[in-house]
Design a protein around this motif. Structure first.
Motif, PDB file in Angstrom:
ATOM      1  N   LEU A 201       0.904  -1.203  -0.078  1.00  8.64           N
ATOM      2  CA  LEU A 201      -0.062   0.099  -0.048  1.00  8.64           C
ATOM      3  C   LEU A 201       0.815   1.234   0.007  1.00  8.64           C
ATOM      4  O   LEU A 201       0.645   2.334  -0.701  1.00  8.64           O
ATOM      5  CB  LEU A 201      -0.992   0.064   1.209  1.00  8.64           C
TER       6      LEU A 201
ATOM      7  N   ALA B 213      -8.095   2.634  -0.140  1.00 10.24           N
ATOM      8  CA  ALA B 213      -7.762   2.348   1.014  1.00 10.24           C
ATOM      9  C   ALA B 213      -8.441   3.126   2.359  1.00 10.24           C
ATOM     10  O   ALA B 213      -8.100   4.006   2.972  1.00 10.24           O
ATOM     11  CB  ALA B 213      -6.098   2.485   1.431  1.00 10.24           C
TER      12      ALA B 213
ATOM     13  N   CYS C  27      -9.794   2.386   5.111  1.00 11.09           N
ATOM     14  CA  CYS C  27      -9.415   2.438   6.564  1.00 11.09           C
ATOM     15  C   CYS C  27      -8.182   2.838   6.817  1.00 11.09           C
ATOM     16  O   CYS C  27      -7.364   2.965   8.006  1.00 11.09           O
ATOM     17  CB  CYS C  27      -9.680   1.141   7.173  1.00 11.09           C
ATOM     18  N   ASN C  28      -7.315   3.623   5.592  1.00 10.83           N
ATOM     19  CA  ASN C  28      -5.824   3.997   5.605  1.00 10.83           C
ATOM     20  C   ASN C  28      -4.973   2.870   6.401  1.00 10.83           C
ATOM     21  O   ASN C  28      -4.245   3.341   7.098  1.00 10.83           O
ATOM     22  CB  ASN C  28      -6.121   5.235   6.472  1.00 10.83           C
ATOM     23  N   GLY C  29      -5.075   1.621   5.926  1.00 15.36           N
ATOM     24  CA  GLY C  29      -4.146   0.617   6.065  1.00 15.36           C
ATOM     25  C   GLY C  29      -4.270  -0.024   7.452  1.00 15.36           C
ATOM     26  O   GLY C  29      -3.650  -0.920   7.842  1.00 15.36           O
TER      27      GLY C  29
ATOM     28  N   GLY D 107      -6.437  -2.446   8.067  1.00 16.92           N
ATOM     29  CA  GLY D 107      -6.873  -3.867   7.642  1.00 16.92           C
ATOM     30  C   GLY D 107      -8.225  -4.170   7.769  1.00 16.92           C
ATOM     31  O   GLY D 107      -8.589  -5.389   8.045  1.00 16.92           O
ATOM     32  N   THR D 108      -9.025  -3.051   8.048  1.00 16.41           N
ATOM     33  CA  THR D 108     -10.615  -3.544   8.315  1.00 16.41           C
ATOM     34  C   THR D 108     -11.375  -3.149   7.170  1.00 16.41           C
ATOM     35  O   THR D 108     -12.651  -3.811   7.213  1.00 16.41           O
ATOM     36  CB  THR D 108     -11.012  -2.421   9.447  1.00 16.41           C
ATOM     37  N   CYS D 109     -11.011  -2.464   6.043  1.00 12.45           N
ATOM     38  CA  CYS D 109     -12.041  -2.113   4.936  1.00 12.45           C
ATOM     39  C   CYS D 109     -11.886  -3.383   3.944  1.00 12.45           C
ATOM     40  O   CYS D 109     -12.887  -3.427   3.038  1.00 12.45           O
ATOM     41  CB  CYS D 109     -11.827  -0.550   4.346  1.00 12.45           C
ATOM     42  N   HIS D 110     -10.864  -3.970   3.933  1.00 15.33           N
ATOM     43  CA  HIS D 110     -10.726  -5.146   2.885  1.00 15.33           C
ATOM     44  C   HIS D 110     -10.794  -4.730   1.316  1.00 15.33           C
ATOM     45  O   HIS D 110     -11.476  -5.200   0.599  1.00 15.33           O
ATOM     46  CB  HIS D 110     -11.705  -6.064   3.038  1.00 15.33           C
ATOM     47  N   GLN D 111     -10.449  -3.440   1.236  1.00 15.70           N
ATOM     48  CA  GLN D 111     -10.708  -2.795  -0.392  1.00 15.70           C
ATOM     49  C   GLN D 111      -9.351  -2.692  -0.878  1.00 15.70           C
ATOM     50  O   GLN D 111      -9.532  -2.485  -2.100  1.00 15.70           O
ATOM     51  CB  GLN D 111     -11.447  -1.497  -0.105  1.00 15.70           C
ATOM     52  N   CYS D 112      -8.401  -2.539  -0.358  1.00 13.44           N
ATOM     53  CA  CYS D 112      -7.093  -2.452  -1.082  1.00 13.44           C
ATOM     54  C   CYS D 112      -6.423  -3.993  -1.616  1.00 13.44           C
ATOM     55  O   CYS D 112      -5.418  -4.109  -1.626  1.00 13.44           O
ATOM     56  CB  CYS D 112      -6.008  -2.095   0.032  1.00 13.44           C
TER      57      CYS D 112
ATOM     58  N   LEU E 217      -4.320  -8.255   0.607  1.00 16.82           N
ATOM     59  CA  LEU E 217      -4.552  -6.759   1.056  1.00 16.82           C
ATOM     60  C   LEU E 217      -3.277  -6.108   0.875  1.00 16.82           C
ATOM     61  O   LEU E 217      -2.158  -6.437   1.437  1.00 16.82           O
ATOM     62  CB  LEU E 217      -5.365  -6.674   2.359  1.00 16.82           C
TER      63      LEU E 217
ATOM     64  N   CYS F  89      -2.174  -3.415   2.162  1.00 18.43           N
ATOM     65  CA  CYS F  89      -1.692  -2.925   3.408  1.00 18.43           C
ATOM     66  C   CYS F  89      -1.105  -3.773   4.431  1.00 18.43           C
ATOM     67  O   CYS F  89      -0.537  -3.432   5.305  1.00 18.43           O
ATOM     68  CB  CYS F  89      -2.884  -2.297   4.102  1.00 18.43           C
TER      69      CYS F  89
HETATM   70  S1  FES Z   1      -6.589  -0.299   3.543  1.00 23.95           S
HETATM   71 FE1  FES Z   1      -8.194  -0.991   4.252  1.00 23.95          FE
HETATM   72  S2  FES Z   1      -7.989  -3.122   4.408  1.00 23.95           S
HETATM   73 FE2  FES Z   1      -6.024  -2.462   3.545  1.00 23.95          FE
END
Ligand code: FES
Length: 609
Positions: free
Chosen positions: A25, A37, A39-41, A43-48, A79, A81
Motif C-alpha cells: 500500500l 484504502a 481504512c487507511n491501512g 486492515g478493516t475495510c478489505h478494499q485495497c 490486501l 496494506c
Molecule cells: S486499506 Fe483497508 S484493508 Fe487495506
C-alpha cells in the motif's frame, strides 16, 4: 541495493524501488497510484485488494485469512496494506481497487485473438509509365494488385490523390487493401497503417488508436459526448432531433466534430498523420449508432422502439465527415434491437461469453443496463432502464466521478469512513459512493429493508426534503457543504438496482436456471468497473453468489471494438452473436412488475416467485 525491492504495478505499468519492509500500500501511494484504502491501512475495510503475480511476499496475515478463501490466497490475492515484498515483485491491481479517475484510464480486458485485420497493407512497386505506354496510373496500380484481390475498387477520394501520390513517392507505395477489394489508403513505404476504434456512449466517448501491424493500442482517449447539451438521455436527444432536419443534423455534426478532435489528439500523441488511419470500427447503443450514421431516429423513441437498421454496416468514413484516410471504411457491427445496440455485441465479444466457462452472465451497467445470459440452451439478452442514478444524477449531493467525489463509504465499529477521488476534500458523492453508502447504512441499521431511515441515530437529520443521513458534516472553514443521503436518494438507488436485478431474474427464469448455477458473473462498463461488488450484493442488485465468480472487466464495448479492428474473424463472431442473441422484452412480460417489486428491498435475501 540489498535493502530494497523493485515493485512493478500492472496493468498501469508503474515501477518503483522501495526499502525492505514497506507494505505494498505504501509503495503504491509512493508511486502515485490511487489504490483504494478507506481504512487507511488498518486492515478493516478489505478494499485495497491486489494480486501478487510474481515474486515473494510475507505470509497472509490473520486479517487476510479471514477476508479471503484459501483458493483466493493460493491465487495470490492479498490486501496491499498487509502484504510486504520479500523480493522484487509484480503486482496486478484489479480495476475495482484503483480510484475512479485512474481506473477509467485502464484498458478494458479483452480476449487475446490472432491478428488478422480486415485491412492488409501491401508493398507495391508499380511499373512507371514508359514512352508510348498509355496505361493509366489507375490501371497500373490495379495490375500491381491483381494477385492480391480479383476485384479492386478505388473510392473516388483515393482516386483523386492517386496520381500525385504515385509521382511523389516514386511509384513505390504501401496500399491498404480491405478484404472486400477496396483500397482504403495509400501510404509511403516507411509509413505504418493504423486503425481506429470508437465506443460512442450516451455520456462518454472513447477512442483507441491501434497499430494494425501488431494489434497494439498505441493511444487512447476519452471525452464527454457533446450531445449531452441537447438532452441527458437517449429519449430526450431523440426528441430534440425530432424538432427538424437542422436539429437532427446537429446531433450528428457535434458528435463527429468531437470524434475528429479525439482523432487529432490521438495522432498527435502517436506522432502520425490521420491519413495513416486506414480502418475503423465504431460501436454504441442503437441511438448513438443511428446518430453517428445519420440514420432516422424518430422511430427509436416511439413504441415499439424499432431500429432503422439492425444489420452491420460498412460505410465510407469520409461520407460521415470523419477525417481519416480518404478511402477508409468504417465497420458498424449489428444492433440487437432498438434498445440493445452494437456496443453490447462488442461487450459480449470481449468478455468471451460465447466460449467455454459454463453458465455466464454479463451485465453492462449504464443508464440503460444490458444483460446477457449464456447457458447450454443459448444466449439471451435484455435491456433494463436503470436510470442515471449511478452517474450521480437525481441524487441530492450526487456528482459524476471527478476529483472530490466520495467514491467509497465504509462503516466499522461505530465509525464512518469515506474516500474521495484524488483524495480531494469531499464535494459530492458519485455512483459507487452512494451504492456503498446505502449498503453500509443498511448494515449499520440506519435504514430498514424498505429503505426507510430509522430515527435514533445521531446522524439521521431532518432537511428540507425530510429525513436524511448526514454522511459528512459541513466544514465552514473550508467552505464545504454537508453531504447528506436523503430518503429520495435511497429510493433512486432502489429503483435502479431493482431494474437490474429484475432483468437478471427474468433471464434466469427464461433460461430455467437459478442464480446459484451462474458460474461466471461478468460486470462491464465504466461504473460497473468501479462499483464495490460486496455492496452491490448486499443491497440485492446482484445475486448472493460467491464473490470469486465475479469479474469486473472495464470498458468491454471498447475492448470488443478493438478486437474487431485486430481481426476480421472477430467481426464474424460479432455477426454470429447478433444471430444467436435472443432478445427478451421485459416490459411486456406479465411477471415483470411482480419481479421488479420483489427486487426493491435493500437486502441480499430477496424472494422471487
Ligand atoms: S486499506 Fe483497508 S484493508 Fe487495506
Amino acid at each position: 541495493m540489498m535493502n530494497s525491492n523493485k515493485v512493478n504495478f500492472e496493468p498501469i505499468g508503474r515501477r518503483i524501488t522501495t526499502p525492505r519492509g514497506t507494505t505494498l500500500l505504501s509503495a503504491a501511494q509512493k508511486a502515485g497510484i490511487g489504490l483504494i484504502a478507506v481504512c487507511n491501512g488498518r486492515g478493516t475495510c478489505h478494499q485495497c485488494i491486489i494480486r501478487v503475480v510474481k515474486g515473494k511476499t510475507n505470509s497472509p496475515t490473520e486479517v487476510e485469512t479471514q477476508a479471503f478463501s484459501n483458493q483466493m490466497l493460493a491465487d495470490g490475492i492479498r490486501l496491499a496494506c498487509q502484504a510486504v515484498p520479500l523480493s522484487d515483485v509484480t503486482i496486478e491491481i484489479p480495476p475495482e481497487s484503483i480510484s475512479t479517475i485512474q481506473r477509467l484510464q485502464v484498458e478494458g480486458w479483452q480476449s487475446i485473438i490472432p491478428l488478422n485485420p480486415a485491412v492488409k497493407v501491401i508493398d507495391v512497386d508499380i511499373e512507371s509509365s514508359i514512352r508510348n505506354e498509355q496505361r493509366s496510373d489507375l490501371t497500373r496500380l490495379k495490375d500491381g494488385l491483381k494477385t492480391f484481390h480479383p476485384d479492386i475498387t478505388i473510392p473516388m477520394p483515393v482516386m483523386n490523390c492517386l496520381s500525385p501520390i504515385l509521382h511523389e513517392y516514386g511509384w513505390r507505395v504501401k496500399v491498404a487493401l480491405h478484404d472486400n477489394g477496396t483500397i482504403t489508403g495509400i501510404l509511403r513505404v516507411d509509413q505504418q497503417p493504423f486503425g481506429l476504434a470508437f465506443d460512442i456512449g450516451t455520456t462518454k466517448l472513447a477512442a483507441y488508436l491501434v497499430d494494425l501491424e501488431n494489434g497494439e493500442t498505441v493511444a487512447k482517449l476519452g471525452a464527454t459526448n457533446p450531445q449531452i447539451s441537447y438532452g441527458e438521455d437517449v429519449i430526450s436527444r431523440i426528441a430534440y432531433a425530432n424538432l427538424g432536419n437542422s436539429e437532427k443534423n446537429k446531433m450528428q455534426t457535434v458528435l463527429i466534430d468531437a470524434l475528429n478532435r479525439l482523432v487529432e489528439q490521438l495522432c498527435q500523441i502517436a506522432g502520425i498523420h490521420s491519413e495513416q488511419i486506414v480502418d475503423a470500427v465504431a460501436v454504441g447503443n442503437t441511438a448513438m449508432h443511428h446518430f453517428f450514421a445519420n440514420l432516422p431516429t424518430r422511430q427509436l423513441g416511439e413504441a415499439p422502439y424499432v431500429a432503422a437498421v439492425r444489420e452491420s454496416l460498412l460505410l465510407p468514413a469520409h461520407s460521415l465527415g470523419l477525417m481519416i484516410s480518404p478511402g477508409a471504411l468504417i465497420y458498424l457491427p449489428p444492433n440487437i434491437t432498438g434498445f440493445v445496440g452494437a456496443d453490447h455485441i462488442a461487450a459480449d465479444l470481449a468478455s468471451g461469453i460465447a466460449g467455454e466457462g459454463g453458465n455466464t452472465l454479463l451485465v453492462d451497467v449504464g443508464t440503460n443496463t444490458e444483460i446477457s445470459l449464456k447457458t447450454r440452451h443459448g444466449l439471451l439478452c435484455c435491456s433494463c432502464a436503470s436510470g442515471p442514478a449511478f452517474e450521480g444524477a437525481h441524487i441530492e449531493a450526487g456528482m459524476r466521478a471527478a476529483p472530490g467525489a466520495i467514491e467509497r463509504v465504509f462503516f466499522n465499529d461505530g465509525e464512518w469512513y469515506y474516500s474521495t477521488i484524488d483524495g480531494q476534500p469531499p464535494v459530492g458523492i458519485c455512483g459507487s459512493g452512494i451504492l456503498d453508502a446505502v449498503a453500509e447504512m443498511r448494515q449499520a441499521g440506519i435504514i430498514d429493508e424498505r429503505g426507510v431511515l430509522q430515527t435514533g441515530d445521531g446522524r439521521v437529520v431532518i432537511n428540507r426534503n425530510g429525513k436524511a443521513f448526514l454522511l459528512v458534516p459541513a466544514d465552514t472553514e473550508k467552505g464545504l457543504a454537508a453531504i447528506q443521503v436523503t430518503r429520495k436518494d435511497i429510493n433512486e438507488i432502489q429503483l435502479a438496482k431493482a431494474a437490474i436485478r429484475a432483468g437478471i431474474e427474468i433471464l434466469l427464469k427464461e433460461a430455467g436456471i437459478t442464480a446459484d448455477e451462474i458460474q461466471r458473473f461478468i460486470v462491464a462498463g465504466a461504473f460497473g468497473s468501479y462499483l464495490h461488488l460486496p455492496s452491490a450484493i448486499a443491497i440485492g442488485m446482484f445475486p448472493n453468489i460467491p464473490i470469486e465468480r465475479f469479474s469486473q472487466v472495464g470498458n468491454a464495448a471498447g475492448a470488443g471494438a478493438r478486437m474487431m479492428l485486430d481481426s476480421k474473424d472477430a467481426r464474424q463472431s460479432a455477426e454470429r452473436l447478433y444471430r444467436e442473441n435472443k432478445y427478451i422484452e421485459l416490459t411486456t412480460r406479465k411477471d415483470f412488475q411482480d419481479i421488479y417489486m420483489a427486487a426493491m428491498p435493500v437486502s441480499n435475501q430477496l424472494q422471487f416467485l
